[in-house]
Design a protein around this motif. Structure first.
Motif, PDB file in Angstrom:
ATOM      1  N   GLN A  91       0.820  -1.206   0.000  1.00 56.65           N
ATOM      2  CA  GLN A  91       0.000   0.000   0.000  1.00 56.65           C
ATOM      3  C   GLN A  91       0.861   1.266   0.000  1.00 56.65           C
ATOM      4  N   PRO A  92       0.521   2.215  -0.871  1.00 54.17           N
ATOM      5  CA  PRO A  92       1.176   3.519  -0.753  1.00 54.17           C
ATOM      6  C   PRO A  92       0.641   4.219   0.502  1.00 54.17           C
ATOM      7  N   THR A  93       1.518   4.854   1.236  1.00 49.63           N
ATOM      8  CA  THR A  93       1.097   5.526   2.465  1.00 49.63           C
ATOM      9  C   THR A  93       1.648   6.945   2.509  1.00 49.63           C
ATOM     10  N   ILE A  94       1.082   7.707   3.425  1.00 47.92           N
ATOM     11  CA  ILE A  94       1.555   9.062   3.662  1.00 47.92           C
ATOM     12  C   ILE A  94       1.681   9.231   5.169  1.00 47.92           C
ATOM     13  N   ASP A  95       2.759   9.856   5.618  1.00 43.61           N
ATOM     14  CA  ASP A  95       3.012   9.987   7.054  1.00 43.61           C
ATOM     15  C   ASP A  95       2.052  10.981   7.698  1.00 43.61           C
ATOM     16  N   ILE A  96       1.586  10.616   8.874  1.00 39.92           N
ATOM     17  CA  ILE A  96       0.865  11.532   9.752  1.00 39.92           C
ATOM     18  C   ILE A  96       1.764  11.757  10.960  1.00 39.92           C
ATOM     19  N   ALA A  97       1.946  13.014  11.348  1.00 40.05           N
ATOM     20  CA  ALA A  97       2.912  13.322  12.394  1.00 40.05           C
ATOM     21  C   ALA A  97       2.344  14.286  13.419  1.00 40.05           C
ATOM     22  N   LEU A  98       2.927  14.243  14.607  1.00 36.16           N
ATOM     23  CA  LEU A  98       2.692  15.274  15.606  1.00 36.16           C
ATOM     24  C   LEU A  98       3.722  16.360  15.370  1.00 36.16           C
ATOM     25  N   GLY A  99       3.257  17.544  14.986  1.00 35.93           N
ATOM     26  CA  GLY A  99       4.157  18.651  14.705  1.00 35.93           C
ATOM     27  C   GLY A  99       4.137  19.672  15.830  1.00 35.93           C
ATOM     28  N   TYR A 100       5.288  20.323  16.051  1.00 36.44           N
ATOM     29  CA  TYR A 100       5.404  21.310  17.127  1.00 36.44           C
ATOM     30  C   TYR A 100       6.638  22.173  16.890  1.00 36.44           C
ATOM     31  N   ARG A 101       6.668  23.329  17.512  1.00 37.18           N
ATOM     32  CA  ARG A 101       7.859  24.182  17.439  1.00 37.18           C
ATOM     33  C   ARG A 101       8.928  23.650  18.378  1.00 37.18           C
ATOM     34  N   ALA A 102      10.160  23.694  17.924  1.00 41.48           N
ATOM     35  CA  ALA A 102      11.254  23.176  18.729  1.00 41.48           C
ATOM     36  C   ALA A 102      11.452  23.971  20.011  1.00 41.48           C
ATOM     37  N   ASP A 103      11.055  25.258  20.007  1.00 42.43           N
ATOM     38  CA  ASP A 103      11.283  26.101  21.190  1.00 42.43           C
ATOM     39  C   ASP A 103      10.050  26.225  22.083  1.00 42.43           C
ATOM     40  N   ASN A 104       9.042  25.392  21.869  1.00 45.87           N
ATOM     41  CA  ASN A 104       7.837  25.442  22.692  1.00 45.87           C
ATOM     42  C   ASN A 104       8.091  24.689  23.992  1.00 45.87           C
ATOM     43  N   SER A 105       8.052  25.394  25.110  1.00 46.57           N
ATOM     44  CA  SER A 105       8.371  24.787  26.409  1.00 46.57           C
ATOM     45  C   SER A 105       7.130  24.387  27.199  1.00 46.57           C
ATOM     46  N   SER A 106       5.964  24.325  26.550  1.00 46.84           N
ATOM     47  CA  SER A 106       4.727  23.990  27.244  1.00 46.84           C
ATOM     48  C   SER A 106       4.819  22.624  27.926  1.00 46.84           C
ATOM     49  N   PRO A 107       4.465  22.543  29.216  1.00 47.28           N
ATOM     50  CA  PRO A 107       4.450  21.230  29.891  1.00 47.28           C
ATOM     51  C   PRO A 107       3.480  20.252  29.236  1.00 47.28           C
ATOM     52  N   ALA A 108       2.357  20.767  28.724  1.00 51.97           N
ATOM     53  CA  ALA A 108       1.390  19.883  28.070  1.00 51.97           C
ATOM     54  C   ALA A 108       1.995  19.259  26.817  1.00 51.97           C
ATOM     55  N   LEU A 109       2.744  20.048  26.056  1.00 48.10           N
ATOM     56  CA  LEU A 109       3.423  19.502  24.887  1.00 48.10           C
ATOM     57  C   LEU A 109       4.431  18.444  25.320  1.00 48.10           C
ATOM     58  N   GLY A 110       5.140  18.709  26.405  1.00 48.33           N
ATOM     59  CA  GLY A 110       6.090  17.723  26.916  1.00 48.33           C
ATOM     60  C   GLY A 110       5.411  16.412  27.273  1.00 48.33           C
ATOM     61  N   THR A 111       4.201  16.503  27.830  1.00 48.00           N
ATOM     62  CA  THR A 111       3.443  15.294  28.168  1.00 48.00           C
ATOM     63  C   THR A 111       3.082  14.514  26.910  1.00 48.00           C
ATOM     64  N   LEU A 112       2.649  15.220  25.870  1.00 51.31           N
ATOM     65  CA  LEU A 112       2.328  14.541  24.607  1.00 51.31           C
ATOM     66  C   LEU A 112       3.546  13.832  24.034  1.00 51.31           C
TER      67      LEU A 112
END
Length: 301
Positions: free
Chosen positions: A262-283
């Motif tokens: 099957q041909p596929t396409i990536d699905i990703a969790l994207g974020y800024r490298a400098d985002n220091s949010s604790p919630a992002l860290g949990t994800l």
């Protein structure tokens, strides 16, 4: 003069009747309300109401007083709200964006991962096409997004799923009766290609077709899946789209898998490298847990 006097007067003026205001608005006895209004008039030094058999009417002085009374009550309410806001620390704002159509698959997983964080967050959800979502991440308007891997400065991606691509065609198309489509059967069909907007999808399809030696000459181009479905219906052509669109297809359009790998396409969790949010860290710390939610197309056996 107390605020309660202003509230009493405004209620009576708006109801046009002392008894009605006492019972419906103020939940007090009518004689007591009448005394309060009389006290107010004495303090103001002017008659504010004219009593008659039908109820009450405002005097010219009452009309002028009503406008200022409403304003004073509004300022008082805002003062209380401001004090309450100051007494409570503001919640951290955390915005999650989804490639349009993916919310139903990924939002439950994200809220499950963040279940301990949510009470402390002002949690927001938005839905955008993949390139627009990447731009919003880049500008810092979105903290985390489920999208294609769209190259942008300062953005990082963690792939969470590979989504298969389906052949999308009219229900009455000659290939619709087949359970799976041989890629060679795509040659010679009216093919709906892709504009520069969904370039990740465009490139994935180009690589797949080239690998199978299939040459196509698109007569039409789509910007998003909505445009693609419209073009499939109106032209009788076919296209390749990610499997998440399958539950969204109208009765006049069907999706079929391709034979072989099957041909596929990536699905990703994207974020800024400098985002220091604790919630992002949990994800990011719970990507394995998040991946099990995956898109419907990727989970289907």
């Amino acid at each position: 003069m107390e605020l309660r006097h202003l509230r009493y007067f405004v209620a009576v003026a708006e109801e046009g009747n002392v008894t009605t205001a006492a019972l419906r608005r103020l939940h007090t006895a009518q004689p007591s309300l009448s005394r309060q209004l009389k006290d107010l008039e004495e303090e103001v030094g002017a008659d504010l109401l004219i009593r008659n058999a039908r109820g009450v009417e405002l005097t010219p002085a009452g009309v002028a007083f009503l406008e200022q009374a409403r304003l004073a009550l509004s300022h008082a309410a805002e003062a209380v709200a401001a004090a309450r806001r100051a007494a409570r620390p503001p919640k951290e704002s955390f915005t999650v964006g989804f490639l349009t159509g993916q919310e139903v698959d990924w939002l439950p997983g994200i809220t499950e991962v963040l279940r301990d964080e949510l009470p402390k967050l002002e949690f927001k959800v938005t839905s955008l096409q993949s390139p627009a979502l990447a731009d919003a991440l880049q500008r810092g308007e979105v903290d985390a997004g489920i999208l294609r891997v769209e190259p942008r400065p300062d953005l990082r991606y963690e792939v969470v799923a590979q989504e298969p691509l389906l052949v999308i065609m009219p229900s009455g198309h000659r290939l619709a009766s087949q359970g799976e489509i041989d890629p060679s059967d795509l040659a010679g069909e009216t093919f709906i290609g892709y504009s520069d907007v969904p370039h990740v999808l465009r490139d994935a399809v180009a690589v797949y077709l080239a690998k199978h030696g299939v040459a196509i000459h698109p007569r039409y181009k789509l910007d998003d899946y909505g445009t693609g479905l419209t073009l499939v219906t109106s032209t009788g052509g076919i296209t390749l789209l990610p499997a998440y669109v399958e539950p969204l297809l109208p009765w006049s359009v069907v999706g079929r898998r391709l034979k072989g790998v099957q041909p596929t396409i990536d699905i990703a969790l994207g974020y800024r490298a400098d985002n220091s949010s604790p919630a992002l860290g949990t994800l990011l710390a719970n990507l394995t847990q998040l991946k099990v939610w995956g898109p419907r197309g990727a989970r289907r056996k």
